[in-house]
Design an enzyme around this catalytic site. Structure first.
Site, PDB file in Angstrom:
ATOM      1  N   ARG A  37       0.810  -1.227   0.000  1.00  0.00           N
ATOM      2  CA  ARG A  37       0.000   0.000   0.000  1.00  0.00           C
ATOM      3  C   ARG A  37       0.841   1.273   0.000  1.00  0.00           C
ATOM      4  O   ARG A  37       0.400   2.311  -0.501  1.00  0.00           O
ATOM      5  CB  ARG A  37      -0.937  -0.026   1.223  1.00  0.00           C
ATOM      6  CG  ARG A  37      -1.973   1.098   1.256  1.00  0.00           C
ATOM      7  CD  ARG A  37      -2.948   0.869   2.398  1.00  0.00           C
ATOM      8  NE  ARG A  37      -3.707   2.044   2.752  1.00  0.00           N
ATOM      9  CZ  ARG A  37      -4.851   2.415   2.189  1.00  0.00           C
ATOM     10  NH1 ARG A  37      -5.366   1.699   1.215  1.00  0.00           N
ATOM     11  NH2 ARG A  37      -5.484   3.498   2.592  1.00  0.00           N
ATOM     12  N   ILE A  63      -7.776   7.642  -1.636  1.00  0.00           N
ATOM     13  CA  ILE A  63      -7.579   6.200  -1.596  1.00  0.00           C
ATOM     14  C   ILE A  63      -8.389   5.705  -0.401  1.00  0.00           C
ATOM     15  O   ILE A  63      -8.256   6.223   0.711  1.00  0.00           O
ATOM     16  CB  ILE A  63      -6.081   5.833  -1.476  1.00  0.00           C
ATOM     17  CG1 ILE A  63      -5.905   4.310  -1.326  1.00  0.00           C
ATOM     18  CG2 ILE A  63      -5.384   6.584  -0.362  1.00  0.00           C
ATOM     19  CD1 ILE A  63      -4.436   3.868  -1.369  1.00  0.00           C
ATOM     20  N   SER A  64      -9.266   4.744  -0.644  1.00  0.00           N
ATOM     21  CA  SER A  64     -10.174   4.275   0.403  1.00  0.00           C
ATOM     22  C   SER A  64      -9.416   3.600   1.530  1.00  0.00           C
ATOM     23  O   SER A  64      -8.316   3.079   1.348  1.00  0.00           O
ATOM     24  CB  SER A  64     -11.188   3.276  -0.174  1.00  0.00           C
ATOM     25  OG  SER A  64     -12.017   3.900  -1.118  1.00  0.00           O
ATOM     26  N   GLN A  65     -10.039   3.584   2.715  1.00  0.00           N
ATOM     27  CA  GLN A  65      -9.429   2.896   3.837  1.00  0.00           C
ATOM     28  C   GLN A  65      -9.341   1.402   3.529  1.00  0.00           C
ATOM     29  O   GLN A  65     -10.199   0.848   2.823  1.00  0.00           O
ATOM     30  CB  GLN A  65     -10.215   3.137   5.115  1.00  0.00           C
ATOM     31  CG  GLN A  65     -11.576   2.469   5.167  1.00  0.00           C
ATOM     32  CD  GLN A  65     -12.357   2.833   6.414  1.00  0.00           C
ATOM     33  OE1 GLN A  65     -13.126   3.788   6.409  1.00  0.00           O
ATOM     34  NE2 GLN A  65     -12.153   2.068   7.472  1.00  0.00           N
ATOM     35  N   PHE A 206     -18.093   8.069  -0.161  1.00  0.00           N
ATOM     36  CA  PHE A 206     -17.177   8.090  -1.297  1.00  0.00           C
ATOM     37  C   PHE A 206     -17.293   9.419  -2.033  1.00  0.00           C
ATOM     38  O   PHE A 206     -18.330  10.094  -1.970  1.00  0.00           O
ATOM     39  CB  PHE A 206     -17.518   6.960  -2.281  1.00  0.00           C
ATOM     40  CG  PHE A 206     -16.897   5.633  -1.949  1.00  0.00           C
ATOM     41  CD1 PHE A 206     -15.771   5.190  -2.622  1.00  0.00           C
ATOM     42  CD2 PHE A 206     -17.443   4.818  -0.968  1.00  0.00           C
ATOM     43  CE1 PHE A 206     -15.201   3.959  -2.327  1.00  0.00           C
ATOM     44  CE2 PHE A 206     -16.883   3.584  -0.663  1.00  0.00           C
ATOM     45  CZ  PHE A 206     -15.748   3.155  -1.351  1.00  0.00           C
TER      46      PHE A 206
END
Length: 217
Positions: A37, A63-65, A206
């Protein structure tokens, strides 16, 4: 400065946290472990790459968790033979995770800056089964359809008809559904012979899925 030992501990805690929160699919956990990541976040965020939080990236995107990435991937039920369409490449992290499970991933990004950077990351990491397309996510990639799985990583109030058309019979689409300025829900749609079967899951937030290809970036 984060040491290699710190990074190893951080990744162990990262995976343990996913398991504690209910991620059980072995292929998903393996993919989350395999994808580094730290390559997909901004340089100033590398030390926090494995924290369970969303992070900003260029072009006003995020960037999503990790938990949300794992959760949506698990709901998508990807198999090694599947061809997957992802809408919203961003930094490329979600596509990278999908690529460790699926046969092939096509990902669409409206910002050329993000798309070009993601391509470089994929090449650097040797992820040769990902194709990046600069374009309008709402239109999908009809010339490569049908897709076994479709994952949308930006919020929309209605299910995009063009994406439904590109979903194979028996295929699955997972997306955040709801108004962009409110809490949305992760929704799974399965294409049955005469209808779309809908299942609603956890609340999320989102960035909005915008039409068209970005003109400036």
């Amino acid at each position: 400065m984060t040491t290699l030992a710190d990074q190893r501990i951080g990744r162990m805690e990262f995976l343990l946290n996913l398991r504690r929160r209910g991620i059980t699919n072995a292929a998903v956990l393996r993919a989350m472990d395999e994808v580094p990541r730290e390559h997909f976040v901004r340089a100033e965020d590398v030390d926090a790459a494995y924290s369970d939080q969303a992070m900003p990236i260029p072009c006003g995107q995020t960037i999503s968790q990790p938990y949300v990435v794992a959760y949506m991937t698990e709901r998508l039920a990807v198999e090694p033979t599947h061809r997957v369409l992802e809408i919203g490449t961003g930094s490329g992290y979600q596509a990278a995770v999908l690529s460790r499970i699926a046969r092939a991933v096509t990902t669409v990004e409206r910002y050329r800056t993000l798309a070009d950077a993601a391509k470089i990351r994929f090449e650097t990491l040797g992820y040769a089964n990902i194709t990046v397309v600069v374009g309008d996510g709402l239109e999908g990639v009809p010339e490569k359809a049908p897709f076994d799985r479709i994952l949308v990583t930006a919020a929309t109030e209605t299910v995009p008809a063009a994406l439904v058309d590109q979903l194979a019979q028996g295929g699955v689409m997972v997306l955040p559904l709801g108004a962009p300025d409110k809490v949305q829900s992760i929704v799974r749609l399965t294409r049955a012979p005469t209808e779309l079967v809908r299942e609603d899951f956890i609340p999320v937030r989102f960035v909005p899925l915008l039409p068209g290809r970005a003109q400036e970036l």
